[in-house]
Design an enzyme around this catalytic site. Structure first.
Site, PDB file in Angstrom:
ATOM      1  N   CYS A 119       0.958  -1.237   0.033  1.00  0.00           N
ATOM      2  CA  CYS A 119       0.085   0.245  -0.066  1.00  0.00           C
ATOM      3  C   CYS A 119       0.717   1.185  -0.040  1.00  0.00           C
ATOM      4  CB  CYS A 119      -1.000   0.057   1.334  1.00  0.00           C
ATOM      5  SG  CYS A 119      -0.372  -0.119   2.908  1.00  0.00           S
ATOM      6  N   HIS A 171      -2.512   1.211   6.748  1.00  0.00           N
ATOM      7  CA  HIS A 171      -2.828   1.209   5.612  1.00  0.00           C
ATOM      8  C   HIS A 171      -3.051   2.469   5.023  1.00  0.00           C
ATOM      9  CE1 HIS A 171      -4.279  -1.019   1.840  1.00  0.00           C
ATOM     10  NE2 HIS A 171      -5.212  -0.335   1.924  1.00  0.00           N
ATOM     11  N   HIS A 187      -5.879   1.960  -3.832  1.00  0.00           N
ATOM     12  CA  HIS A 187      -4.796   1.711  -3.068  1.00  0.00           C
ATOM     13  C   HIS A 187      -4.307   0.020  -3.387  1.00  0.00           C
ATOM     14  CE1 HIS A 187      -7.669  -1.195  -0.496  1.00  0.00           C
ATOM     15  NE2 HIS A 187      -8.332  -0.804  -1.717  1.00  0.00           N
TER      16      HIS A 187
END
Length: 220
Positions: A119, A171, A187
């Site tokens: 990510c 994340h 993402h």
């Protein structure tokens, strides 16, 4: 002076003729007056009818104008909203293109290439294209730029999560579209690689933490 019978008859005839003439004059005057009155009434009636027709036409035109103005306002409002929605600065537009170009690349922990990306590796690689240097991890990225509320989010902002029950940010993605409280972001997900998801999805709704703006916006 003696007045004869002939003279009397003559005088009588003159008198009768005079009365007849006066009667005819009076009759003609009455007829003329009646005709003038009738013509006046007709004229007034016609004028009244014309005025009523004009009023009706004006009302109809006013109603049509009102409806047309309402349509114009509605169209103008829609156009304005569309323009506002698509109003990106040049950098944001290019960033969206670059990020979308990576869509489909598989997830790879620690990766920062087309062979695979995690990510933060995906976000850092996309921003590197525009000489915007970001830290390597999502936790460190969360301390950069200006934090903004979800209602202020714009395409190009960074969006952060605490997924999987984590106590710290683990994340990050890039906001690509905002519709009210529905924020879509691109993402690199462990399951699908570089892909698009929404904060409306239960998993990301639970993990959502914050949004950061890491570059200035100037519409060119």
């Amino acid at each position: 002076m003696l007045i004869t019978t002939t003279d009397t008859n003559f005088i009588t005839k003159i008198y009768l003729m005079k009365n007849l003439a006066l009667t005819l004059v009076a009759f003609c005057t009455i007829c003329l007056s009646t005709e003038v009155s009738a013509q006046t009434k007709i004229s007034v009636t016609k004028t009244s009818a014309i005025n009523k027709q004009r009023i009706a036409e004006n009302l109809a035109i006013a109603e049509i104008n009102k409806k047309m103005n309402a349509v114009d306002d509605e169209l103008e409002g829609k156009t304005s909203k569309k323009s506002e929605k698509a109003k990106y600065c040049y950098l944001t537009e290019q960033l969206m293109n670059v990020a979308s170009d990576y869509q489909g690349i598989r997830y790879q922990w620690g990766g920062m290439s087309r062979n695979g990306m995690d990510c933060s590796g995906f976000v850092k690689t996309a921003f590197n294209q525009f000489k915007i240097d970001l830290p390597r991890t999502s936790k460190e990225m969360a301390s950069r730029g200006e934090r903004v509320s979800a209602s202020e989010a714009k395409p190009g902002d960074l969006i952060f999560f605490k997924n999987g029950g984590s106590r710290v940010i683990n994340h990050v993605g890039i906001v690509i579209e905002v519709n009210g409280d529905d924020i879509k972001f691109i993402h690199s997900a462990t399951s699908k690689g570089v892909s698009i998801n929404s904060t409306k999805e239960a998993y990301y709704s639970r993990g959502f933490v914050q949004i950061n703006r890491v570059y200035d916006r100037q519409v060119l």
